[in-house]
Structure formats: C-alpha cells, structure tokens
Design a protein around this motif. Structure first.
Motif, PDB file in Angstrom:
ATOM      1  N   VAL A 186      21.402  17.871 -12.785  1.00 12.10           N
ATOM      2  CA  VAL A 186      20.219  17.071 -12.490  1.00 12.10           C
ATOM      3  C   VAL A 186      20.431  16.347 -11.168  1.00 12.10           C
ATOM      4  O   VAL A 186      21.552  16.085 -10.748  1.00 12.10           O
ATOM      5  CB  VAL A 186      19.915  16.045 -13.600  1.00 12.10           C
ATOM      6  CG1 VAL A 186      19.484  16.744 -14.864  1.00 12.10           C
ATOM      7  CG2 VAL A 186      21.107  15.149 -13.858  1.00 12.10           C
ATOM      8  N   GLY A 187      19.305  16.016 -10.518  1.00 14.15           N
ATOM      9  CA  GLY A 187      19.367  15.427  -9.196  1.00 14.15           C
ATOM     10  C   GLY A 187      19.830  13.986  -9.194  1.00 14.15           C
ATOM     11  O   GLY A 187      19.608  13.233 -10.129  1.00 14.15           O
ATOM     12  N   GLN A 188      20.466  13.606  -8.097  1.00 12.01           N
ATOM     13  CA  GLN A 188      20.907  12.235  -7.890  1.00 12.01           C
ATOM     14  C   GLN A 188      20.525  11.853  -6.467  1.00 12.01           C
ATOM     15  O   GLN A 188      21.136  12.313  -5.518  1.00 12.01           O
ATOM     16  CB  GLN A 188      22.413  12.101  -8.098  1.00 12.01           C
ATOM     17  CG  GLN A 188      22.843  12.496  -9.500  1.00 12.01           C
ATOM     18  CD  GLN A 188      24.342  12.410  -9.696  1.00 12.01           C
ATOM     19  OE1 GLN A 188      25.047  11.912  -8.846  1.00 12.01           O
ATOM     20  NE2 GLN A 188      24.818  12.887 -10.828  1.00 12.01           N
ATOM     21  N   GLY A 189      19.489  11.050  -6.350  1.00 11.65           N
ATOM     22  CA  GLY A 189      19.077  10.669  -5.011  1.00 11.65           C
ATOM     23  C   GLY A 189      17.765   9.953  -5.034  1.00 11.65           C
ATOM     24  O   GLY A 189      17.162   9.781  -6.052  1.00 11.65           O
ATOM     25  N   TYR A 199      17.528   2.842   6.894  1.00 12.59           N
ATOM     26  CA  TYR A 199      16.860   1.910   7.812  1.00 12.59           C
ATOM     27  C   TYR A 199      17.805   0.781   8.208  1.00 12.59           C
ATOM     28  O   TYR A 199      17.867   0.378   9.381  1.00 12.59           O
ATOM     29  CB  TYR A 199      15.610   1.340   7.146  1.00 12.59           C
ATOM     30  CG  TYR A 199      14.757   0.482   8.061  1.00 12.59           C
ATOM     31  CD1 TYR A 199      13.749   1.053   8.830  1.00 12.59           C
ATOM     32  CD2 TYR A 199      14.968  -0.895   8.158  1.00 12.59           C
ATOM     33  CE1 TYR A 199      12.971   0.281   9.671  1.00 12.59           C
ATOM     34  CE2 TYR A 199      14.196  -1.679   8.985  1.00 12.59           C
ATOM     35  CZ  TYR A 199      13.201  -1.085   9.749  1.00 12.59           C
ATOM     36  OH  TYR A 199      12.439  -1.861  10.592  1.00 12.59           O
ATOM     37  N   TYR A 200      18.558   0.272   7.243  1.00 15.18           N
ATOM     38  CA  TYR A 200      19.478  -0.838   7.502  1.00 15.18           C
ATOM     39  C   TYR A 200      20.540  -0.446   8.530  1.00 15.18           C
ATOM     40  O   TYR A 200      20.929  -1.263   9.378  1.00 15.18           O
ATOM     41  CB  TYR A 200      20.141  -1.269   6.190  1.00 15.18           C
ATOM     42  CG  TYR A 200      21.093  -2.426   6.342  1.00 15.18           C
ATOM     43  CD1 TYR A 200      20.640  -3.744   6.301  1.00 15.18           C
ATOM     44  CD2 TYR A 200      22.463  -2.209   6.538  1.00 15.18           C
ATOM     45  CE1 TYR A 200      21.513  -4.812   6.450  1.00 15.18           C
ATOM     46  CE2 TYR A 200      23.348  -3.263   6.677  1.00 15.18           C
ATOM     47  CZ  TYR A 200      22.869  -4.559   6.640  1.00 15.18           C
ATOM     48  OH  TYR A 200      23.733  -5.607   6.786  1.00 15.18           O
ATOM     49  N   GLU A 201      21.003   0.808   8.467  1.00 11.30           N
ATOM     50  CA  GLU A 201      22.028   1.261   9.401  1.00 11.30           C
ATOM     51  C   GLU A 201      21.532   1.265  10.841  1.00 11.30           C
ATOM     52  O   GLU A 201      22.320   1.109  11.775  1.00 11.30           O
ATOM     53  CB  GLU A 201      22.494   2.673   9.026  1.00 11.30           C
ATOM     54  CG  GLU A 201      23.372   2.713   7.784  1.00 11.30           C
ATOM     55  CD  GLU A 201      23.882   4.114   7.508  1.00 11.30           C
ATOM     56  OE1 GLU A 201      23.550   5.037   8.292  1.00 11.30           O
ATOM     57  OE2 GLU A 201      24.605   4.296   6.512  1.00 11.30           O
ATOM     58  N   ARG A 257       0.819  -1.213   0.000  1.00 13.43           N
ATOM     59  CA  ARG A 257       0.000   0.000   0.000  1.00 13.43           C
ATOM     60  C   ARG A 257       0.851   1.261   0.000  1.00 13.43           C
ATOM     61  O   ARG A 257       0.324   2.369  -0.036  1.00 13.43           O
ATOM     62  CB  ARG A 257      -0.934   0.012   1.215  1.00 13.43           C
ATOM     63  CG  ARG A 257      -2.075  -0.975   1.115  1.00 13.43           C
ATOM     64  CD  ARG A 257      -3.151  -0.662   2.162  1.00 13.43           C
ATOM     65  NE  ARG A 257      -3.743   0.639   1.945  1.00 13.43           N
ATOM     66  CZ  ARG A 257      -4.761   0.878   1.125  1.00 13.43           C
ATOM     67  NH1 ARG A 257      -5.284  -0.127   0.425  1.00 13.43           N
ATOM     68  NH2 ARG A 257      -5.249   2.083   0.976  1.00 13.43           N
ATOM     69  N   GLY A 258       2.143   1.120   0.032  1.00  8.69           N
ATOM     70  CA  GLY A 258       3.010   2.292   0.048  1.00  8.69           C
ATOM     71  C   GLY A 258       4.444   1.872   0.281  1.00  8.69           C
ATOM     72  O   GLY A 258       4.776   0.687   0.240  1.00  8.69           O
ATOM     73  N   VAL A 259       5.291   2.852   0.550  1.00  5.73           N
ATOM     74  CA  VAL A 259       6.714   2.579   0.745  1.00  5.73           C
ATOM     75  C   VAL A 259       7.058   2.752   2.214  1.00  5.73           C
ATOM     76  O   VAL A 259       7.023   3.855   2.757  1.00  5.73           O
ATOM     77  CB  VAL A 259       7.577   3.521  -0.119  1.00  5.73           C
ATOM     78  CG1 VAL A 259       9.054   3.292   0.176  1.00  5.73           C
ATOM     79  CG2 VAL A 259       7.295   3.299  -1.598  1.00  5.73           C
ATOM     80  N   ASP A 260       7.368   1.647   2.864  1.00  8.60           N
ATOM     81  CA  ASP A 260       7.825   1.634   4.250  1.00  8.60           C
ATOM     82  C   ASP A 260       9.053   0.728   4.302  1.00  8.60           C
ATOM     83  O   ASP A 260       8.974  -0.455   3.973  1.00  8.60           O
ATOM     84  CB  ASP A 260       6.725   1.114   5.176  1.00  8.60           C
ATOM     85  CG  ASP A 260       7.188   1.015   6.618  1.00  8.60           C
ATOM     86  OD1 ASP A 260       7.724  -0.042   7.005  1.00  8.60           O
ATOM     87  OD2 ASP A 260       7.025   1.995   7.353  1.00  8.60           O
ATOM     88  N   VAL A 287      13.946   5.560  -2.638  1.00  9.36           N
ATOM     89  CA  VAL A 287      13.569   4.372  -1.868  1.00  9.36           C
ATOM     90  C   VAL A 287      14.820   3.614  -1.433  1.00  9.36           C
ATOM     91  O   VAL A 287      14.909   3.125  -0.291  1.00  9.36           O
ATOM     92  CB  VAL A 287      12.636   3.462  -2.688  1.00  9.36           C
ATOM     93  CG1 VAL A 287      12.356   2.153  -1.941  1.00  9.36           C
ATOM     94  CG2 VAL A 287      11.337   4.186  -2.998  1.00  9.36           C
ATOM     95  N   LEU A 288      15.807   3.528  -2.307  1.00  8.59           N
ATOM     96  CA  LEU A 288      17.054   2.847  -1.952  1.00  8.59           C
ATOM     97  C   LEU A 288      17.775   3.581  -0.833  1.00  8.59           C
ATOM     98  O   LEU A 288      18.365   2.961   0.062  1.00  8.59           O
ATOM     99  CB  LEU A 288      17.951   2.725  -3.177  1.00  8.59           C
ATOM    100  CG  LEU A 288      17.391   1.899  -4.347  1.00  8.59           C
ATOM    101  CD1 LEU A 288      18.377   1.879  -5.501  1.00  8.59           C
ATOM    102  CD2 LEU A 288      17.060   0.478  -3.897  1.00  8.59           C
ATOM    103  N   SER A 289      17.726   4.914  -0.870  1.00 12.92           N
ATOM    104  CA  SER A 289      18.329   5.700   0.206  1.00 12.92           C
ATOM    105  C   SER A 289      17.611   5.427   1.530  1.00 12.92           C
ATOM    106  O   SER A 289      18.252   5.297   2.577  1.00 12.92           O
ATOM    107  CB  SER A 289      18.281   7.188  -0.123  1.00 12.92           C
ATOM    108  OG  SER A 289      19.029   7.478  -1.289  1.00 12.92           O
ATOM    109  N   MET A 290      16.282   5.344   1.493  1.00  8.88           N
ATOM    110  CA  MET A 290      15.503   5.039   2.691  1.00  8.88           C
ATOM    111  C   MET A 290      15.869   3.665   3.249  1.00  8.88           C
ATOM    112  O   MET A 290      16.008   3.486   4.462  1.00  8.88           O
ATOM    113  CB  MET A 290      14.011   5.084   2.371  1.00  8.88           C
ATOM    114  CG  MET A 290      13.471   6.464   2.078  1.00  8.88           C
ATOM    115  SD  MET A 290      11.793   6.419   1.387  1.00  8.88           S
ATOM    116  CE  MET A 290      10.929   5.498   2.660  1.00  8.88           C
ATOM    117  N   LEU A 291      16.037   2.694   2.347  1.00  8.96           N
ATOM    118  CA  LEU A 291      16.398   1.351   2.785  1.00  8.96           C
ATOM    119  C   LEU A 291      17.784   1.337   3.424  1.00  8.96           C
ATOM    120  O   LEU A 291      18.013   0.654   4.432  1.00  8.96           O
ATOM    121  CB  LEU A 291      16.348   0.384   1.606  1.00  8.96           C
ATOM    122  CG  LEU A 291      14.973   0.120   1.002  1.00  8.96           C
ATOM    123  CD1 LEU A 291      15.092  -0.755  -0.243  1.00  8.96           C
ATOM    124  CD2 LEU A 291      14.046  -0.539   2.022  1.00  8.96           C
TER     125      LEU A 291
END
Length: 537
Positions: free
Chosen positions: A534-537, A268-270, A236-239, A261-265
């Motif tokens: 351009v953005g990178q993130g 979270y992993y850290e 239902r979303g990105v968590d 999303v990869l940055s969020m992961l």
C-alpha cells in the motif's frame, strides 16, 4: 434518561455559550461570531423551506472549504433535510449520476464549480439552484447572499429522531458507481464525540480547513469544531505557502490532511524561509495512507508539530484507528516514527479485529495478515438504496461487522498496520479511485484489447493508477497508440485525480485457466521494492 442525539445540538451549544466568540474566518476575509454565523444559518434554512425543502429531502452542496459550506450544512440539517456534499473535482457526468441517484431536490454550489452543474441541469431531478455568486455563473441561478440578505429567520424546525438519515456521503466503490453512505443523527453525533476526544479538540482551538468538507463531513469536524465552540479558518484549496501564512496569522493550533499535503509543506519549507507556528502549539492528523517516516520526522522535529495518524473510511465515520496513543509510544525512542505511522488502535466504544478467512482473530505477532473488521455506534446506516451492497459490506467473515477490505498485521500492543488491500481500489492523495472504472474507460479506446489497472507506488501521492495494456495489434513493442494518448483519453472522460498517467504495454495479462485476471501478480511485481503493498505518501 434517554435524550435523542441530534447534530443540530452542536451549533445550538456553540450559540448558547460562545455566541460572542469568533466562529468562522471566511475565505472572503469576513469574520463571523457564533451568533452571526447562526443567524446566517437560520436565514438560509428559511430560504430553503420557502423553496419547498422538507424533512428527508436531499440537498446537495458543491463547495470547497468555505463558510458557505458550513452554513449550508447546518441550514439543511436544521430542516431535517439530508446534507449531501459532493466532491468538487468531478465531471458533469459524475454530478448527473450523483444528483439523480440521491434525488437531490436542491443544490448550493460555489460559483467556480456551478458551470459543471449547469451542463447537466436538464437531466437531473434538482429543482432549486443556488450559487454563492450568481453573477459569476452563466445560467439561471439564485444568488446566495441576495436570498438571505435582510431576511427575517422564520423557519420551522421539525421534530427529528436520532435514527433519521441526516447526511449522505458518496464514496467510490469497487464496482465503479459511487455509493451513497447514509449516516444518521446518532452515528454523526457519536462520530463527532469520538473525534473530539481522540483529537483532543478544545474550545480555544483554531482549526485550519485543508481536509475537504465533502470527505465524510470533514471527518466530523463540521460538528466537532462547532460543538466545542472552537474557530474554523476556511480555505479554498491546498496551497503550501498559504497554509503556513494562515497558521501564523491566525494562530492555528490544529489541522487534518492527507499525507501528500505534509510532503508539500516539507518541500515548500526547504525552499522558503517561513515560520511553522503562530503563538499556539500545532498538532496535525493525517489519514488516507501512512506517510513515510521521514515526513513524520520533518513534521515533528523541524516544524515542531505533534503528529498522529488516523485510519478510517467513509462508511465508518471515518475513525477506525488512531496512533494517538501517548502511553504506547516512547517519544524518546528511535522507533517512535515507525509507530506513529501505523493505523493504531481502536477509539472508544469501537471494536476492531483483524481476522483470517474463517473470521478468527489473527495473533498479535506483527506477521500474520488478516482483514480489518470494525463495529461501533459510528458505523453507517447503510448504502443509499443499495440493500445488496449493504448486506455484503457487513455479513461476510463475521455477521454484523463492517468489512473494510484492508489487510493488516497487529503488533504486541494491538496496533494495526495495513499491508495490502482486498478491495480493487486505489487510494491516491486521500481519494479513492476504482480500478474497474478506469479499466472500463480504457476499454472504450479502439486500440485497447485488454487492460488491468493497479495502484503503483508514488512518492507524491502514495499510490497512482497504472494501466497494463494489451494493444489491439497484439504487438506491445509497436502499439497503435501511445501511453500519452491513453492518458489524454482518460483525462477527457474522468475527474482529474483519476487520470491514468502510467501505461505499460504488454503481450498478455496474467490470468487463471478459467480466464480470471490475476492482478496480484502485477501488484507484486510493481511493489517488490516497497515495504508493503500500500502507498505511503
């Protein structure tokens, strides 16, 4: 032999060969085989046909990545109707425009978002309103499950041509008003086949939905995962925590996402002791903006996943380029992460050129900048009821090529890397944001005399909108409004992801002698410490 390419073939194939195999893991905890999934689709097709939906009618779907969206897409397309997915992060006013522009005859909405439609239902041409849980919604909504429960599938599938428009995907444009990208059976079928090849999708894959299904039909994974008989795991979303949990619990092998999303992961992993894989090896495709090399390194070296970058646009299906080039990237090289973040090379049966202002290909020297042009069988049919915009998209520097507005260089192996954008657009967390729409909104504030909005570097989102505002008082040191007040002003009028969080008050904006705004000067100043524009993130 010539056989029409139809998107209905994907589910037909899965039901024929993988009927007893698990097809969908729903957000509700239910699990459906392809036989069960197909039966639910048939019953929904029957319901829609009984409500007057015919071939060519547009049916909107406002739903996150649930089994309801998957079912609705195929139920609509089996009738030859036009699947019209909507971004669930928009405002009621946005939906009024989209439903009216598409002439949507029906809408299927998730109960969490249906109230936004209820607010404008008297102002749109839509006649049939279906909610996934009608009891949870105020207003007159038919209940999805009640409609299909116990129903005998009796729908008639019409004769269809591969040139029929089968889906309309709305994309933000430089003019502010979204444009409906028309895609046919043929373009979607070939698009899905290219995705299957270049993402190496197999029948034993387990795909985790984090990429929105409304984004050019989930980059074609609505079709590709289904057609291969692989398994959909819905969300239902990105968590971040939930993503890791589903990966290990369901033995997920593949996901696609925006770089943020990869940055969020990684964050979270850290902070948490979590497993990054189940029993299946993981691979991930990112698109929207190139992630920093450090993020790719975390994904590959820490998570143990195989990373590839995708480059595309709604108009192109989206696949234009991919860094999934194993023979061009030495996995033992120190430069591998820099290469994997590039937008890559063209997929099969697709021509990509980087050209100068005269339409001539730039040299492969990794220095000369030109615009990316593309043509192939997966390119859109055109913009819905916008012939002038369609012509402009294809016939500028080279006739018959789609002009992306992205400016890039090409290295000695033909791998492209975006350096800047010609289009007045911001790409934030994978979402396109029109700077003109933001400027028009800010101009409505009485304390704003002049304004220019540009993309500003963001570690989290790649790019985020920034407004340079000339206050009505003319005094940038003591403006009659604060930046926080202007942020709130945009929040009240725009979708959440479009909100302007950065405001700088200035005495004047850079303009030519004829009064034309020179945003490039603002962009150069804002991005002077970055590797590219351009953005990178």
């Amino acid at each position: 032999m010539e056989v029409p390419l139809l998107v209905t073939d994907f589910l037909d194939r899965a039901r024929k060969y993988y009927g007893d195999e698990e097809a969908v893991v729903a957000t509700t905890g239910e699990r459906f085989t392809y036989d069960e999934f197909g039966d639910r689709v048939d019953r929904l097709s029957t319901v829609l046909q009984e409500h007057g939906i015919e071939k060519g009618d547009r049916v909107a779907v406002l739903d996150p990545n649930t089994h309801y969206h998957l079912e609705a897409a195929y139920a609509i397309m089996q009738l030859g109707a036009v699947h019209t997915p909507l971004n669930y992060r928009l405002t009621p006013e946005d939906y009024e425009y989209l439903l009216t522009d598409a002439g949507a005859k029906a809408i299927i909405a998730d109960d969490e978002y249906a109230e936004k439609i209820d607010a404008i239902r008297d102002d749109v041409p839509t006649e049939t309103f279906v909610a996934t849980d009608a009891d949870a919604v105020d207003g007159q909504w038919a209940d999805y499950e009640a409609l299909i429960d116990g129903l005998e599938p009796t729908y008639d599938r019409p004769e269809m041509s591969e040139d029929d428009v089968i889906t309309i995907n709305y994309t933000s444009g430089t003019t502010g008003d979204p444009k409906g990208v028309m895609r046919t059976h043929r373009t979607e079928s070939l698009h899905a086949q290219l995705v299957t090849i270049h993402h190496e999708i197999r029948d034993d894959d387990v795909y985790l939905w984090t990429l929105p299904m409304f984004h050019v039909n989930g980059w074609g994974h609505i079709y590709a995962i289904t057609g291969m008989g692989a398994k959909h795991v819905c969300t239902r979303g990105v968590d971040a925590g939930e993503i890791f949990r589903r990966i290990t619990a369901e033995d997920v092998s593949f996901l696609c996402c925006a770089p943020t999303v990869l940055s969020m992961l990684g964050d979270y992993y850290e902070e948490h002791d979590v497993a990054t894989e189940g029993d299946a090896p993981m691979r991930v495709t990112a698109a929207g903006a190139a992630p920093p090399e450090s993020v790719i390194e975390t994904v590959e070296e820490t998570f143990g996943w195989h990373f590839r970058q995708l480059y595309g646009a709604t108009e192109t299906g989206p696949l234009i380029g991919t860094s999934a080039t194993r023979r061009l990237i030495d996995e033992d090289s120190d430069s591998r992460f820099a290469l994997k973040k590039r937008q890559g090379i063209a997929p099969l049966a697709t021509e990509v050129e980087v050209v100068d202002d005269d339409g001539e290909a730039v040299p492969w020297d990794d220095e000369t900048i030109g615009e990316i042009l593309v043509r192939g069988n997966q390119i859109m049919e055109g913009y819905w009821e916008k012939p002038a915009e369609t012509e402009a998209a294809f016939d500028d520097k080279r006739e018959g090529w789609f002009h992306t507005g992205d400016l890039a260089v090409v290295d000695e192996n033909g791998m492209i890397a975006i350096q800047d954008r010609e289009k007045d657009i911001i790409v934030s967390g994978g979402e396109n944001i029109s700077t003109i729409e933001l400027e028009d909104t800010l101009f409505d504030h009485p304390a704003v005399s002049d304004v220019a909005v540009i993309p500003s570097p963001s570690e989290q989102w790649g790019e985020t909108p920034k407004a340079f505002v000339v206050p009505s008082s003319g005094d940038s040191q003591n403006p009659p409004v604060s930046g926080e007040e202007l942020t709130e002003f945009t929040r009240e009028r725009l979708a959440s992801y479009k909100v302007v969080h950065r405001v700088e008050f200035v005495e004047t904006l850079p303009k030519t002698a004829t009064g034309k705004l020179q945003k490039y000067e603002l962009r150069e100043r804002e991005w002077e410490d970055e590797e590219s524009m351009v953005g990178q993130g």
